[in-house]
Design a protein around this motif. Structure first.
Motif, PDB file in Angstrom:
ATOM      1  N   UNK A  26      -4.458  10.411 -15.069  1.00  0.00           N
ATOM      2  CA  UNK A  26      -2.978  10.237 -15.026  1.00  0.00           C
ATOM      3  C   UNK A  26      -2.483  10.458 -13.424  1.00  0.00           C
ATOM      4  N   UNK A  27      -2.099   9.360 -12.870  1.00  0.00           N
ATOM      5  CA  UNK A  27      -2.028   9.232 -11.361  1.00  0.00           C
ATOM      6  C   UNK A  27      -0.516   8.903 -11.001  1.00  0.00           C
ATOM      7  N   UNK A  28       0.153   9.691 -10.286  1.00  0.00           N
ATOM      8  CA  UNK A  28       1.488   9.214  -9.768  1.00  0.00           C
ATOM      9  C   UNK A  28       1.708   8.771  -8.502  1.00  0.00           C
ATOM     10  N   UNK A  29       2.680   7.914  -8.312  1.00  0.00           N
ATOM     11  CA  UNK A  29       3.097   7.050  -7.006  1.00  0.00           C
ATOM     12  C   UNK A  29       4.371   6.763  -7.362  1.00  0.00           C
ATOM     13  N   UNK A  30       4.929   6.049  -6.177  1.00  0.00           N
ATOM     14  CA  UNK A  30       6.341   5.655  -6.250  1.00  0.00           C
ATOM     15  C   UNK A  30       6.520   4.416  -6.913  1.00  0.00           C
ATOM     16  N   UNK A  31       7.517   3.925  -7.610  1.00  0.00           N
ATOM     17  CA  UNK A  31       7.704   2.713  -8.150  1.00  0.00           C
ATOM     18  C   UNK A  31       7.811   1.737  -7.505  1.00  0.00           C
ATOM     19  N   UNK A  32       8.068   1.811  -6.030  1.00  0.00           N
ATOM     20  CA  UNK A  32       8.582   0.814  -5.351  1.00  0.00           C
ATOM     21  C   UNK A  32       7.047   0.240  -4.740  1.00  0.00           C
ATOM     22  N   UNK A  33       6.093   1.217  -4.778  1.00  0.00           N
ATOM     23  CA  UNK A  33       4.643   0.957  -4.092  1.00  0.00           C
ATOM     24  C   UNK A  33       4.232  -0.034  -4.825  1.00  0.00           C
ATOM     25  N   UNK A  34       4.363   0.017  -6.367  1.00  0.00           N
ATOM     26  CA  UNK A  34       3.671  -1.131  -7.135  1.00  0.00           C
ATOM     27  C   UNK A  34       4.608  -2.067  -7.795  1.00  0.00           C
ATOM     28  N   UNK A  35       5.838  -2.201  -7.495  1.00  0.00           N
ATOM     29  CA  UNK A  35       6.858  -3.088  -7.772  1.00  0.00           C
ATOM     30  C   UNK A  35       6.342  -4.532  -7.712  1.00  0.00           C
ATOM     31  N   UNK A  36       6.171  -5.346  -8.887  1.00  0.00           N
ATOM     32  CA  UNK A  36       5.902  -6.653  -9.040  1.00  0.00           C
ATOM     33  C   UNK A  36       4.511  -6.778  -8.919  1.00  0.00           C
TER      34      UNK A  36
ATOM     35  N   UNK B 165       2.896  10.027  -2.008  1.00  0.00           N
ATOM     36  CA  UNK B 165       2.055  10.995  -1.815  1.00  0.00           C
ATOM     37  C   UNK B 165       2.615  12.292  -2.396  1.00  0.00           C
ATOM     38  N   UNK B 166       1.753  13.492  -2.528  1.00  0.00           N
ATOM     39  CA  UNK B 166       2.385  14.616  -2.962  1.00  0.00           C
ATOM     40  C   UNK B 166       3.013  15.626  -1.823  1.00  0.00           C
ATOM     41  N   UNK B 167       3.876  16.307  -2.501  1.00  0.00           N
ATOM     42  CA  UNK B 167       4.422  17.278  -1.353  1.00  0.00           C
ATOM     43  C   UNK B 167       4.121  18.644  -2.047  1.00  0.00           C
ATOM     44  N   UNK B 168       3.353  19.408  -1.368  1.00  0.00           N
ATOM     45  CA  UNK B 168       2.803  20.596  -1.649  1.00  0.00           C
ATOM     46  C   UNK B 168       3.239  22.013  -1.384  1.00  0.00           C
ATOM     47  N   UNK B 169       3.232  23.099  -2.181  1.00  0.00           N
ATOM     48  CA  UNK B 169       3.547  24.362  -1.668  1.00  0.00           C
ATOM     49  C   UNK B 169       2.241  24.896  -1.239  1.00  0.00           C
ATOM     50  N   UNK B 170       2.147  25.950  -0.773  1.00  0.00           N
ATOM     51  CA  UNK B 170       1.126  26.824  -0.165  1.00  0.00           C
ATOM     52  C   UNK B 170       0.095  27.359  -1.065  1.00  0.00           C
ATOM     53  N   UNK B 171       0.344  27.143  -2.241  1.00  0.00           N
ATOM     54  CA  UNK B 171      -0.305  27.512  -3.401  1.00  0.00           C
ATOM     55  C   UNK B 171      -1.180  26.062  -3.701  1.00  0.00           C
ATOM     56  N   UNK B 172      -0.730  25.225  -3.445  1.00  0.00           N
ATOM     57  CA  UNK B 172      -1.547  23.823  -3.890  1.00  0.00           C
ATOM     58  C   UNK B 172      -0.765  22.970  -5.084  1.00  0.00           C
ATOM     59  N   UNK B 173       0.459  23.644  -5.414  1.00  0.00           N
ATOM     60  CA  UNK B 173       1.181  23.097  -6.399  1.00  0.00           C
ATOM     61  C   UNK B 173       2.028  21.757  -6.033  1.00  0.00           C
TER      62      UNK B 173
ATOM     63  N   UNK C  61      -1.092  11.749   2.499  1.00  0.00           N
ATOM     64  CA  UNK C  61      -1.145  10.427   2.105  1.00  0.00           C
ATOM     65  C   UNK C  61      -1.882   9.651   3.134  1.00  0.00           C
ATOM     66  N   UNK C  62      -1.520   8.497   2.957  1.00  0.00           N
ATOM     67  CA  UNK C  62      -2.307   7.398   3.939  1.00  0.00           C
ATOM     68  C   UNK C  62      -1.492   6.308   4.636  1.00  0.00           C
TER      69      UNK C  62
ATOM     70  N   UNK D 129       0.892  -1.100  -0.018  1.00  0.00           N
ATOM     71  CA  UNK D 129       0.086   0.055  -0.018  1.00  0.00           C
ATOM     72  C   UNK D 129       0.875   1.327   0.143  1.00  0.00           C
ATOM     73  N   UNK D 130       0.374   2.338  -0.497  1.00  0.00           N
ATOM     74  CA  UNK D 130       0.894   3.777  -0.403  1.00  0.00           C
ATOM     75  C   UNK D 130       0.031   4.757  -0.957  1.00  0.00           C
ATOM     76  N   UNK D 131       0.658   5.862  -1.323  1.00  0.00           N
ATOM     77  CA  UNK D 131      -0.211   7.204  -1.590  1.00  0.00           C
ATOM     78  C   UNK D 131       0.020   7.381  -2.942  1.00  0.00           C
ATOM     79  N   UNK D 132      -0.701   8.254  -3.708  1.00  0.00           N
ATOM     80  CA  UNK D 132      -0.570   9.091  -4.860  1.00  0.00           C
ATOM     81  C   UNK D 132      -1.349  10.107  -5.080  1.00  0.00           C
ATOM     82  N   UNK D 133      -1.154  10.743  -6.415  1.00  0.00           N
ATOM     83  CA  UNK D 133      -2.139  12.168  -6.724  1.00  0.00           C
ATOM     84  C   UNK D 133      -2.136  12.092  -7.972  1.00  0.00           C
ATOM     85  N   UNK D 134      -3.139  12.894  -8.666  1.00  0.00           N
ATOM     86  CA  UNK D 134      -3.449  12.996  -9.869  1.00  0.00           C
ATOM     87  C   UNK D 134      -2.525  14.300 -10.464  1.00  0.00           C
TER      88      UNK D 134
END
Length: 513
Positions: free
Chosen positions: A319-329, A431-439, A387-388, A308-313
């Motif tokens: 199109x949704x991003x996460x870490x490669x190790x989260x979905x490895x194999x 999961x996302x790392x966001x600035x104060x504007x939501x980027x 994240x979760x 399990x892990x986290x991700x974001x659009x």
């Protein structure tokens, strides 16, 4: 840069100059390499070893000791018996591992407009042409890389060499390496601001032909050193008659990858959260998640190998991003969004194990909130993570934390990462790392193992966590033909509660098996 500069330039000499250790193991590997592979296959194998960072010398026609050792290192780090033999399993794994970098670079054979001599020039990275009266020039949209292919008429190469060296020293450049011989020269240098340069020029008639490559790792690591080796090899080949081939096309690499099984033992340059990963002696990675359930009603992770892990659009197209190790194999991937619906099936569209990024396609989740991407985050800037973590015991609706950018590079000055004080736990990966504007300014990836560090040093580190920089994310998306949605810093900053709502709307809980 300085650490590899000598190896990079020393590789310009033929490998035959290096004394060969003719052990039975080398002799067998040499026979397979030279007799069972044609010239193109031999050169391309070395190109791919350069792309993966295992070889730092230019390709040669036959197996040399440097290439032999590079193959062994690659095999050892990828779970293959390290005998140095370029067999099918090694060859296929090499294609799969190098494909993300080769696709990102997208080398093309381009001729100089006045001299007609072709060399390899990267055309990926959204490079745009620049005006250059001396030939060709390109710059990528994020100012990470500049390429110039120049011809200067009516001048001697020795004069260009001495004048360039003197100018660099006068401007307080660190000269990593310089050499001139046989009517060509190489200079590798680093400016006082940390920008790297690599120059190779040859006498061509009454003038000088060559290229200048500039890259800035602070704006995103695009493998400038490796690009320099490959461009240098191609120029050296066309000028000196050494064997070189046309660049392998992205479509060729992609086709090969499609038939290749997933990597079993990726080579992380940074400790990352990874379930059941090997543990380094000092700074081990943490697991993706503790034994935890998948989406509701599923058995525990420890019973079914669920990660399990986290991700974001990153756009409205699913199109949704996460870490490669989260979905490895994993064979099956689902994402639970904050839309009160059942988990959405997700397809793995692309992975980059070297930089720990994965792109998921969620077809039935289009049109929602997403994170614009912003580069150029400053030291000390406020950031937030969503994240979760610990999904088996903490809130299933997600976890929002605040912190700062505490360093502009990761462990060992790895420029692909930020160090952050934002608290993250097992399960925050992707999961996302966001600035104060939501980027989105990064992708949460790792944390130090406090207990291991304390046992080794007697000190308990606090809030030392890491996120992959948005420049790496932008490069990954560009290489997979995903349009980047640029972020802005205009208008008022978001209140933390509003930022949390935005982060929650763009994020999802990832589970796979």
């Amino acid at each position: 840069m300085r650490r590899i500069a000598f190896a990079l330039v020393a590789g310009l000499a033929a490998q035959a100059a290096t004394a060969q250790v003719r052990t039975p193991e080398f002799t067998r590997a040499e026979f397979v390499f030279n007799e069972e592979h044609n010239l193109r296959s031999r050169v391309i194998a070395q190109v791919l070893l350069i792309a993966t960072g295992h070889q730092t010398s230019v390709p040669t026609e036959n197996l040399g000791l440097r290439t032999f050792e590079a193959i062994k290192r690659f095999q050892e780090q990828n779970g293959i018996w390290p005998d140095g033999v370029l067999n099918k399993s090694t060859h296929d794994r090499l294609f799969a591992t190098a494909a993300p970098m080769m696709t990102m670079w997208d080398f093309k054979l381009l001729e100089h407009p006045s001299r007609g001599r072709p060399i390899w020039v990267p055309q990926g990275l959204s490079l745009r042409p620049l005006t250059n009266k001396s030939g060709l020039a390109f710059e990528d949209s994020l100012a990470r890389l500049i390429v110039r292919y120049n011809y200067f008429p009516s001048i001697n190469v020795a004069l260009v060499y001495s004048d360039t060296l003197e100018r660099k020293r006068r401007n307080r450049y660190a000269i990593n390496y310089s050499v001139i011989k046989d009517e060509w020269f190489v200079i590798s240098a680093t400016s006082s601001s940390g920008k790297d340069e690599y120059l190779r020029y040859h006498q061509d008639g009454d003038g000088v032909l060559g290229f200048s490559l500039f890259w800035d790792n602070a704006k995103g690591n695009v493998g400038g050193e490796r690009i320099a080796i490959l461009m240098s090899a191609s120029l050296g080949s066309v000028m000196n008659g050494r064997p070189m081939v046309e660049p392998p096309g992205a479509s060729q690499a992609a086709a090969r990858v499609a038939t290749t099984p997933p990597l079993q033992v990726p080579v992380p340059a940074q400790p990352v959260a990874r379930e059941n990963a090997p543990v380094p002696s000092a700074l081990p990675p943490v697991a993706t998640a503790p034994p935890a359930p998948a989406p509701p009603a599923a058995p525990k992770a420890e019973e079914n190998g669920i990660s399990t892990g986290s991700g974001f659009f990153v756009d409205t197209n699913g199109n949704f991003i996460t870490n490669a190790h989260v979905i490895k194999d994993c064979k099956f991937v689902v994402v639970k969004l904050n839309d009160s619906k059942s988990p959405h099936n997700a397809r793995v569209a692309a992975t980059d194990s070297s930089n720990d990024l994965a792109l998921l396609a969620i077809e039935d989740a289009k049109g929602g909130r997403f994170a614009p991407i912003r580069t150029g985050t400053r030291l000390g800037e406020s950031v937030a993570a969503f994240g979760y973590p610990h999904a088996d015991i903490l809130a299933s609706s997600g976890n929002f934390t605040l912190g700062n950018i505490t360093a502009l590079s990761g462990l060992g000055d790895d420029s692909r990462y930020y160090q952050i004080s934002t608290p993250v736990q097992q399960g925050n990966s992707g999961g996302p790392l966001l600035d104060s504007y939501g980027n989105a300014v990064g992708v949460v990836a790792a944390k130090l193992n406090v207990l291991k560090v304390a046992l080794a040093s007697g000190d308990f580190p606090q809030n030392i966590n890491f996120a992959i920089k948005s420049t790496m994310l932008a490069t990954f998306l560009e290489s997979n033909q995903i349009a980047i949605q640029p972020g802005t810093t205009t208008g008022a900053k978001l209140d933390p509660a509003d930022l949390a709502d935005s982060a929650k709307a763009m994020s999802g809980f990832v589970a796979c098996q």
